[in-house]
Scaffold this motif. Sequence first.
Motif, PDB file in Angstrom:
ATOM      1  N   VAL A 102       0.831  -1.210   0.000  1.00  0.00           N
ATOM      2  CA  VAL A 102       0.000   0.000   0.000  1.00  0.00           C
ATOM      3  C   VAL A 102       0.865   1.259   0.000  1.00  0.00           C
ATOM      4  N   PHE A 103       2.030   1.211   0.623  1.00  0.00           N
ATOM      5  CA  PHE A 103       2.887   2.378   0.756  1.00  0.00           C
ATOM      6  C   PHE A 103       4.085   2.362  -0.192  1.00  0.00           C
ATOM      7  N   ILE A 104       4.449   1.193  -0.673  1.00  0.00           N
ATOM      8  CA  ILE A 104       5.627   1.076  -1.538  1.00  0.00           C
ATOM      9  C   ILE A 104       5.280   1.304  -2.998  1.00  0.00           C
ATOM     10  N   ARG A 105       4.165   0.748  -3.440  1.00  0.00           N
ATOM     11  CA  ARG A 105       3.785   0.900  -4.851  1.00  0.00           C
ATOM     12  C   ARG A 105       3.663   2.369  -5.272  1.00  0.00           C
ATOM     13  N   PRO A 106       3.062   3.249  -4.471  1.00  0.00           N
ATOM     14  CA  PRO A 106       3.013   4.658  -4.884  1.00  0.00           C
ATOM     15  C   PRO A 106       4.390   5.306  -5.055  1.00  0.00           C
ATOM     16  N   VAL A 107       5.364   4.887  -4.269  1.00  0.00           N
ATOM     17  CA  VAL A 107       6.733   5.391  -4.440  1.00  0.00           C
ATOM     18  C   VAL A 107       7.255   4.971  -5.812  1.00  0.00           C
ATOM     19  N   ALA A 108       7.115   3.694  -6.130  1.00  0.00           N
ATOM     20  CA  ALA A 108       7.594   3.180  -7.408  1.00  0.00           C
ATOM     21  C   ALA A 108       6.865   3.843  -8.575  1.00  0.00           C
ATOM     22  N   GLU A 109       5.576   4.032  -8.440  1.00  0.00           N
ATOM     23  CA  GLU A 109       4.792   4.669  -9.507  1.00  0.00           C
ATOM     24  C   GLU A 109       5.215   6.126  -9.703  1.00  0.00           C
ATOM     25  N   ALA A 110       5.538   6.817  -8.622  1.00  0.00           N
ATOM     26  CA  ALA A 110       6.011   8.198  -8.732  1.00  0.00           C
ATOM     27  C   ALA A 110       7.315   8.261  -9.525  1.00  0.00           C
ATOM     28  N   VAL A 111       8.213   7.339  -9.270  1.00  0.00           N
ATOM     29  CA  VAL A 111       9.480   7.294 -10.001  1.00  0.00           C
ATOM     30  C   VAL A 111       9.217   6.930 -11.465  1.00  0.00           C
ATOM     31  N   ALA A 112       8.387   5.948 -11.707  1.00  0.00           N
ATOM     32  CA  ALA A 112       8.123   5.485 -13.072  1.00  0.00           C
ATOM     33  C   ALA A 112       7.491   6.574 -13.932  1.00  0.00           C
ATOM     34  N   ARG A 113       6.610   7.377 -13.362  1.00  0.00           N
ATOM     35  CA  ARG A 113       5.929   8.416 -14.157  1.00  0.00           C
ATOM     36  C   ARG A 113       6.713   9.728 -14.217  1.00  0.00           C
ATOM     37  N   GLY A 114       7.837   9.804 -13.486  1.00  0.00           N
ATOM     38  CA  GLY A 114       8.666  10.998 -13.517  1.00  0.00           C
ATOM     39  C   GLY A 114       8.306  12.033 -12.477  1.00  0.00           C
ATOM     40  N   GLY A 115       7.404  11.704 -11.563  1.00  0.00           N
ATOM     41  CA  GLY A 115       7.059  12.619 -10.479  1.00  0.00           C
ATOM     42  C   GLY A 115       8.147  12.720  -9.439  1.00  0.00           C
ATOM     43  N   ALA A 116       9.035  11.738  -9.428  1.00  0.00           N
ATOM     44  CA  ALA A 116      10.218  11.732  -8.559  1.00  0.00           C
ATOM     45  C   ALA A 116      11.373  11.166  -9.378  1.00  0.00           C
ATOM     46  N   GLU A 117      12.555  11.693  -9.129  1.00  0.00           N
ATOM     47  CA  GLU A 117      13.734  11.195  -9.838  1.00  0.00           C
ATOM     48  C   GLU A 117      14.244   9.891  -9.242  1.00  0.00           C
ATOM     49  N   ARG A 118      14.060   9.749  -7.927  1.00  0.00           N
ATOM     50  CA  ARG A 118      14.509   8.553  -7.220  1.00  0.00           C
ATOM     51  C   ARG A 118      13.497   8.199  -6.150  1.00  0.00           C
TER      52      ARG A 118
END
Length: 142
Positions: free
Chosen positions: A44-60
């Motif tokens: 629930v908390f990890i997937r949004p981190v990965a999705e943010a990186v994948a879509r470019g909302g976060a660099e890392r």
Amino acid sequence: MKIAIGSDHAGYQYKEKIKLFLTGLGHDVTDYGAYSEESVDYPVFIRPVAEAVARGGAERGVVLGGSGNGEAMTANRVKGVRCALCWNVESARLAREHNDANVISLGQRMVDEKTALEIIRTWLDTPFEGGRHIQRIRMLDT
């Protein structure tokens, strides 16, 4: 740098310390939870981190748990994410140099706090080597 961070209950304490460390270095950190040590389901908390990186909302992205294993597995389910489970500075350095890891997973129960911060610093400061590794990264990302 924009950095997404998330943990389960077992990685919560380190998440909070790493978040302060990163903001102290001048990074823009987005916290996706968990927000306490109350037991939760890590995807629930990890997937949004990965999705943010994948879509470019976060660099890392930084993900944390008790061992870091489930968190790395969850992050790596998202296309475009290359999450490395790191347990020492050398594994973090190689994850960047050879694998261009854009997410790192740490286990709060596996490394002491000082080592965790050294791992994060190394991972942030190490550039991707490129060269012979580019073809391998392309293979991962297809």
